[in-house]
Scaffold this active site. Structure first.
Site, PDB file in Angstrom:
ATOM      1  N   GLY A  17       7.508   2.537   2.272  1.00 24.80           N
ATOM      2  CA  GLY A  17       8.554   2.170   3.268  1.00 24.80           C
ATOM      3  C   GLY A  17      10.087   2.369   2.788  1.00 24.80           C
ATOM      4  O   GLY A  17       9.993   2.772   1.434  1.00 24.80           O
ATOM      5  N   ARG A  18      10.390   1.823   3.258  1.00 23.39           N
ATOM      6  CA  ARG A  18      12.888   1.260   3.205  1.00 23.39           C
ATOM      7  C   ARG A  18      12.027  -0.027   2.623  1.00 23.39           C
ATOM      8  O   ARG A  18      13.372  -0.360   1.472  1.00 23.39           O
ATOM      9  CB  ARG A  18      13.326   1.214   3.938  1.00 23.39           C
ATOM     10  CG  ARG A  18      13.850   2.662   4.435  1.00 23.39           C
ATOM     11  CD  ARG A  18      15.378   3.193   5.383  1.00 23.39           C
ATOM     12  NE  ARG A  18      14.661   1.940   6.765  1.00 23.39           N
ATOM     13  CZ  ARG A  18      15.060   0.965   6.870  1.00 23.39           C
ATOM     14  NH1 ARG A  18      16.380   0.848   6.692  1.00 23.39           N
ATOM     15  NH2 ARG A  18      15.148   0.643   8.338  1.00 23.39           N
ATOM     16  N   CYS A  40       4.294   6.280  -2.153  1.00 19.68           N
ATOM     17  CA  CYS A  40       5.671   6.133  -1.527  1.00 19.68           C
ATOM     18  C   CYS A  40       6.166   5.828  -2.165  1.00 19.68           C
ATOM     19  O   CYS A  40       6.874   6.248  -3.363  1.00 19.68           O
ATOM     20  CB  CYS A  40       5.223   5.687  -0.096  1.00 19.68           C
ATOM     21  SG  CYS A  40       6.474   6.658   0.829  1.00 19.68           S
ATOM     22  N   HIS A  41       7.426   5.150  -1.428  1.00 15.63           N
ATOM     23  CA  HIS A  41       8.284   4.140  -2.233  1.00 15.63           C
ATOM     24  C   HIS A  41       7.909   3.409  -2.970  1.00 15.63           C
ATOM     25  O   HIS A  41       8.928   2.814  -3.660  1.00 15.63           O
ATOM     26  CB  HIS A  41       9.413   4.125  -1.079  1.00 15.63           C
ATOM     27  CG  HIS A  41      10.315   4.991  -0.837  1.00 15.63           C
ATOM     28  ND1 HIS A  41       9.805   5.980   0.070  1.00 15.63           N
ATOM     29  CD2 HIS A  41      10.766   5.349  -0.681  1.00 15.63           C
ATOM     30  CE1 HIS A  41       9.742   7.117   0.986  1.00 15.63           C
ATOM     31  NE2 HIS A  41      11.637   6.471   0.354  1.00 15.63           N
ATOM     32  N   GLU A  99      13.428  -0.071  -1.770  1.00 13.82           N
ATOM     33  CA  GLU A  99      14.633   0.111  -2.585  1.00 13.82           C
ATOM     34  C   GLU A  99      15.727  -1.045  -2.614  1.00 13.82           C
ATOM     35  O   GLU A  99      16.345  -1.837  -2.717  1.00 13.82           O
ATOM     36  CB  GLU A  99      15.534  -0.092  -0.849  1.00 13.82           C
ATOM     37  CG  GLU A  99      14.615   1.854  -0.428  1.00 13.82           C
ATOM     38  CD  GLU A  99      15.589   2.598   0.602  1.00 13.82           C
ATOM     39  OE1 GLU A  99      16.461   1.806   0.759  1.00 13.82           O
ATOM     40  OE2 GLU A  99      15.194   3.155   0.562  1.00 13.82           O
ATOM     41  N   TYR A 146       6.505   9.469  -3.855  1.00 13.20           N
ATOM     42  CA  TYR A 146       7.126  10.345  -2.702  1.00 13.20           C
ATOM     43  C   TYR A 146       8.154  11.109  -3.243  1.00 13.20           C
ATOM     44  O   TYR A 146       8.900  10.672  -4.391  1.00 13.20           O
ATOM     45  CB  TYR A 146       7.432   9.584  -1.607  1.00 13.20           C
ATOM     46  CG  TYR A 146       8.206  10.125  -0.364  1.00 13.20           C
ATOM     47  CD1 TYR A 146       7.672  10.387   0.438  1.00 13.20           C
ATOM     48  CD2 TYR A 146       9.909  10.517  -0.364  1.00 13.20           C
ATOM     49  CE1 TYR A 146       7.553  11.476   0.390  1.00 13.20           C
ATOM     50  CE2 TYR A 146       9.843  10.989   0.719  1.00 13.20           C
ATOM     51  CZ  TYR A 146       9.562  12.393   1.540  1.00 13.20           C
ATOM     52  OH  TYR A 146       9.631  12.340   2.636  1.00 13.20           O
TER      53      TYR A 146
END
Length: 196
Positions: free
Chosen positions: A90-91, A120-121, A94, A140
């Protein structure tokens, strides 16, 4: 008696909904205590999740997901208390990768060769912690250039994004369609045996 089969999951606002909830529930069902923690939040707080889907656009779509419970205090984390680490995507990665204590926790798990599952992330956190050089892994696709620049050996993602890659104590996958293989390989790294 307290459960000694504890796992740590690092989450943050807009963690991918499936990538937090499915591992949390599956690992809990197997008998693990999964402590979910987030910098700046305490036990009983919640993080917002995001649902990422693969629709007709050139990249994933994002919709607001559920509220996901923080079950332990981030400031109280002691790596020695845990068997393994889960880094959902997900975000959230970050900004989680900007937190020095997050990076220290990841480095400590890596140095102790404790199983780490990133999807993923999630590998963005591994990259920021500088623990990817020479490792075979996937993430990802939009995250893979970061891994390559830091010396990781980025593998091939199959056409359904359902594969996972193991290198030593690390298991990585590109997205939530890989949950069955990613979680199975993580549980194997933890030393558990599941038979039916």
């Amino acid at each position: 008696m307290a459960n000694t089969k504890k796992l740590l999951m690092l989450v943050g606002d807009f963690v991918e909904d499936y990538e937090a909830m499915v591992p949390y529930q599956a690992l809990s069902m197997l008998g693990y205590t999964v402590d979910t923690v987030c910098p700046g939040k305490k036990q009983g707080d919640k993080v917002a999740t995001a649902i990422h889907d693969f629709e007709a656009e050139q990249t994933y779509s994002e919709k607001r997901g559920h509220n996901f419970a923080v079950t332990a205090n981030f400031d109280d984390v002691k790596v020695a208390d845990y068997l393994g680490l889960v880094l959902p995507g997900g975000r959230a990665p970050e900004y989680l990768r900007l937190n020095q204590k997050v990076l220290e926790i990841v480095r400590e798990f890596d140095a102790a060769k404790k199983p780490i599952a990133a999807i993923c992330h999630g590998p963005q956190i591994l990259a920021a912690a500088n623990v990817v050089c020479g490792k075979n892994m996937i993430a990802y696709p939009a995250c893979q250039p970061d891994l390559t620049l830091l010396g990781a050996k980025v593998g091939t993602i199959n056409s359904t994004c359902s594969n996972a890659v193991v290198d030593g104590h690390l298991v990585t996958a590109a997205a939530w369609p890989a949950h069955p293989e990613w979680l199975r390989k993580f549980v194997e790294l933890l030393g558990a045996k599941i038979t039916i």
